[in-house]
Design a protein around this motif. Structure first.
Motif, PDB file in Angstrom:
ATOM      1  N   ARG A  45      19.439 -15.504  -8.211  1.00 55.09           N
ATOM      2  CA  ARG A  45      19.494 -16.549  -7.194  1.00 55.09           C
ATOM      3  C   ARG A  45      20.635 -16.275  -6.205  1.00 55.09           C
ATOM      4  O   ARG A  45      21.764 -15.992  -6.602  1.00 55.09           O
ATOM      5  CB  ARG A  45      19.704 -17.898  -7.876  1.00 55.09           C
ATOM      6  N   GLY A  46      20.306 -16.342  -4.909  1.00 54.33           N
ATOM      7  CA  GLY A  46      21.290 -16.119  -3.865  1.00 54.33           C
ATOM      8  C   GLY A  46      21.328 -14.704  -3.331  1.00 54.33           C
ATOM      9  O   GLY A  46      21.987 -14.451  -2.314  1.00 54.33           O
ATOM     10  N   ASP A  47      20.634 -13.763  -3.985  1.00 55.72           N
ATOM     11  CA  ASP A  47      20.634 -12.379  -3.512  1.00 55.72           C
ATOM     12  C   ASP A  47      19.860 -12.260  -2.198  1.00 55.72           C
ATOM     13  O   ASP A  47      18.847 -12.939  -1.998  1.00 55.72           O
ATOM     14  CB  ASP A  47      19.989 -11.457  -4.553  1.00 55.72           C
ATOM     15  N   ARG A  48      20.340 -11.379  -1.350  1.00 54.58           N
ATOM     16  CA  ARG A  48      19.599 -11.014  -0.134  1.00 54.58           C
ATOM     17  C   ARG A  48      18.893  -9.697  -0.411  1.00 54.58           C
ATOM     18  O   ARG A  48      19.512  -8.747  -0.890  1.00 54.58           O
ATOM     19  CB  ARG A  48      20.541 -10.888   1.060  1.00 54.58           C
ATOM     20  N   VAL A  49      17.602  -9.627  -0.114  1.00 50.84           N
ATOM     21  CA  VAL A  49      16.809  -8.444  -0.420  1.00 50.84           C
ATOM     22  C   VAL A  49      16.177  -7.911   0.863  1.00 50.84           C
ATOM     23  O   VAL A  49      15.950  -8.655   1.822  1.00 50.84           O
ATOM     24  CB  VAL A  49      15.711  -8.759  -1.457  1.00 50.84           C
ATOM     25  N   ALA A  94      12.340  -9.094   4.349  1.00 53.24           N
ATOM     26  CA  ALA A  94      13.738  -9.331   4.000  1.00 53.24           C
ATOM     27  C   ALA A  94      13.992 -10.831   3.926  1.00 53.24           C
ATOM     28  O   ALA A  94      13.404 -11.612   4.673  1.00 53.24           O
ATOM     29  CB  ALA A  94      14.650  -8.688   5.040  1.00 53.24           C
ATOM     30  N   GLY A  95      14.840 -11.238   3.008  1.00 56.58           N
ATOM     31  CA  GLY A  95      15.118 -12.662   2.868  1.00 56.58           C
ATOM     32  C   GLY A  95      16.115 -12.930   1.764  1.00 56.58           C
ATOM     33  O   GLY A  95      16.730 -12.011   1.203  1.00 56.58           O
ATOM     34  N   GLN A 127       1.495 -18.001 -11.291  1.00 56.87           N
ATOM     35  CA  GLN A 127       2.652 -18.889 -11.363  1.00 56.87           C
ATOM     36  C   GLN A 127       3.852 -18.213 -10.700  1.00 56.87           C
ATOM     37  O   GLN A 127       4.177 -17.066 -11.015  1.00 56.87           O
ATOM     38  CB  GLN A 127       2.988 -19.215 -12.821  1.00 56.87           C
ATOM     39  N   ALA A 128       4.496 -18.906  -9.770  1.00 59.75           N
ATOM     40  CA  ALA A 128       5.625 -18.325  -9.052  1.00 59.75           C
ATOM     41  C   ALA A 128       6.780 -18.029 -10.013  1.00 59.75           C
ATOM     42  O   ALA A 128       7.144 -18.865 -10.833  1.00 59.75           O
ATOM     43  CB  ALA A 128       6.089 -19.264  -7.945  1.00 59.75           C
ATOM     44  N   VAL A 129       7.328 -16.832  -9.883  1.00 64.13           N
ATOM     45  CA  VAL A 129       8.476 -16.428 -10.690  1.00 64.13           C
ATOM     46  C   VAL A 129       9.778 -16.697  -9.941  1.00 64.13           C
ATOM     47  O   VAL A 129      10.788 -17.055 -10.538  1.00 64.13           O
ATOM     48  CB  VAL A 129       8.366 -14.943 -11.082  1.00 64.13           C
ATOM     49  N   LEU A 130       9.740 -16.543  -8.622  1.00 60.44           N
ATOM     50  CA  LEU A 130      10.931 -16.823  -7.829  1.00 60.44           C
ATOM     51  C   LEU A 130      10.530 -17.306  -6.438  1.00 60.44           C
ATOM     52  O   LEU A 130       9.369 -17.204  -6.027  1.00 60.44           O
ATOM     53  CB  LEU A 130      11.843 -15.588  -7.744  1.00 60.44           C
ATOM     54  N   GLN A 131      11.519 -17.839  -5.744  1.00 65.29           N
ATOM     55  CA  GLN A 131      11.324 -18.428  -4.414  1.00 65.29           C
ATOM     56  C   GLN A 131      12.128 -17.617  -3.412  1.00 65.29           C
ATOM     57  O   GLN A 131      13.326 -17.403  -3.584  1.00 65.29           O
ATOM     58  CB  GLN A 131      11.784 -19.882  -4.434  1.00 65.29           C
ATOM     59  N   LEU A 132      11.450 -17.151  -2.352  1.00 64.69           N
ATOM     60  CA  LEU A 132      12.077 -16.296  -1.345  1.00 64.69           C
ATOM     61  C   LEU A 132      11.981 -16.969   0.019  1.00 64.69           C
ATOM     62  O   LEU A 132      10.965 -17.580   0.351  1.00 64.69           O
ATOM     63  CB  LEU A 132      11.365 -14.937  -1.304  1.00 64.69           C
TER      64      LEU A 132
END
Length: 346
Positions: free
Chosen positions: A56-60, A206-207, A224-229
């Motif tokens: 959580r909080g990482d920029r990719v 990117a986000g 099912q969503a694993v993470l939110q971007l």
């Protein structure tokens, strides 16, 4: 005594009026907050979460690996499909090769040998029959000669059939059928490869990773969503306009935006105006925003506006913002009050 207190009361009333005037916001100020169109990263099939590369909080960056699901069964399915395809391709190659000229020559030679043997066997049987009548040879010799004739005829029939099968035009139909089977197996390989590839999720743009819903080893249901971007281009501002001011705003209009701790010069362009009114959301309700009915306006930050900030400014969902039109305009107020000219937004 009452006369002496009057000036003091007047001064206090004037101070209160001035203080209230200082706190009063410009009439054209619009309140709202930062929101976003989130991308919920999910995979089409269920499985155990075996790897996660972000938190959580990482920029990719676009294309960055995000997480993986177990691949054992899907790899086995791909290997099996590839083996079936290889066998089908071998069968097709064999059909296309057909009987080689050398092999046909061998069969033709065997057929001629059988015919020649038959030509010798038939006179031999006639002679044996005469010799049996004269009691020169026994009946067993005649039976052996007749059996030789039957053997030669059987061999002739076998080799004739083999030559006919090698030259049949139906071989083209068998080749076409096998080609269709090869195409089907190739499609099965492509499907198995796609299923295997879909066990890993990549960032579509990117986000920032806003939230992660599963941990390593947990079973993830299909879709099912694993993470939110949240990609930067998906950031939007939700701004609320009082009912009496709605007609002053248009889709495509640029607003000046400000917020606590934000750099100056931020802009956002209106891309949506709600058709129905709603009650003022509690998140923006304040002493300076008492309108009961408001209309939602969504505005997108202008491209490059935040990237141009040397401090690396970034919008944060939930962050309160204020917006004003770039050009001054008359503001409609409650009946009984004069219209006022607001200051130009910065």
């Amino acid at each position: 005594m009452r006369a002496s207190m009057f000036p003091h009361r007047l001064i206090l009333a004037s101070l209160a009026f001035l203080l209230s005037g200082c706190d009063k916001a410009p009439e054209d100020r619009l309140l709202g907050y930062v929101d976003g169109d989130y991308v919920y990263m999910a995979l089409p099939e269920s499985g155990r979460l075996t790897g996660i590369a972000v938190k959580r909080g990482d920029r990719v960056d676009a294309g960055a690996a995000l997480f993986d699901l177990e691949t054992t069964a899907f790899q086995a399915r791909l290997d099996r499909a590839k083996a079936d395809l290889a066998e089908a391709e071998r069968n097709l190659a064999d059909l296309r090769t057909g009987e080689r000229p050398e092999e046909l020559a061998i069969v033709e030679a065997q057929l001629e040998s059988a015919r020649a043997s038959l030509m010798l066997s038939e006179p031999r049987v006639k002679r044996r029959r005469e010799l049996v009548k004269d009691n020169v040879v026994g009946i067993e010799d005649l039976d052996a000669a007749e059996a030789s004739i039957l053997e030669d005829r059987g061999r002739i029939a076998e080799y004739t059939a083999r030559l006919a099968a090698a030259k049949l035009s139906s071989r083209d139909e068998r080749i076409a059928a096998q080609e269709a089977a090869v195409s089907a197996f190739r499609a099965a390989v492509a499907e198995a490869q796609w299923s295997l590839d879909e066990r890993r999720a990549y960032a579509p743009a990117a986000g920032t990773v806003e939230d992660v819903y599963f941990r390593l080893g947990e079973e993830v249901p299909a879709a099912q969503a694993v993470l939110q971007l949240l990609p930067p281009r998906n950031v939007k501002l939700k701004i609320y306009v009082p009912e009496q001011q709605l007609s002053s705003y248009r889709v495509g209009e640029t607003l000046a935006v400000s917020c606590d701790g934000c750099p100056p010069g931020l802009r956002a362009k209106i891309d949506f105006i709600a058709a129905e009114a709603e009650y003022t959301p509690p998140v923006i309700y304040s002493d300076t925003s008492r309108a009961k009915l408001v209309f939602l306006i969504e505005a997108r930050p202008e491209p490059g506006a935040q990237d141009a900030q040397p401090s690396g400014f970034q919008w944060h969902p939930g962050q309160p913002v204020e917006a004003r039109p770039l050009e001054a305009r008359p503001i409609k107020v409650q009946s009984g009050e004069a219209q006022k000219e607001p200051a130009t937004g910065s």
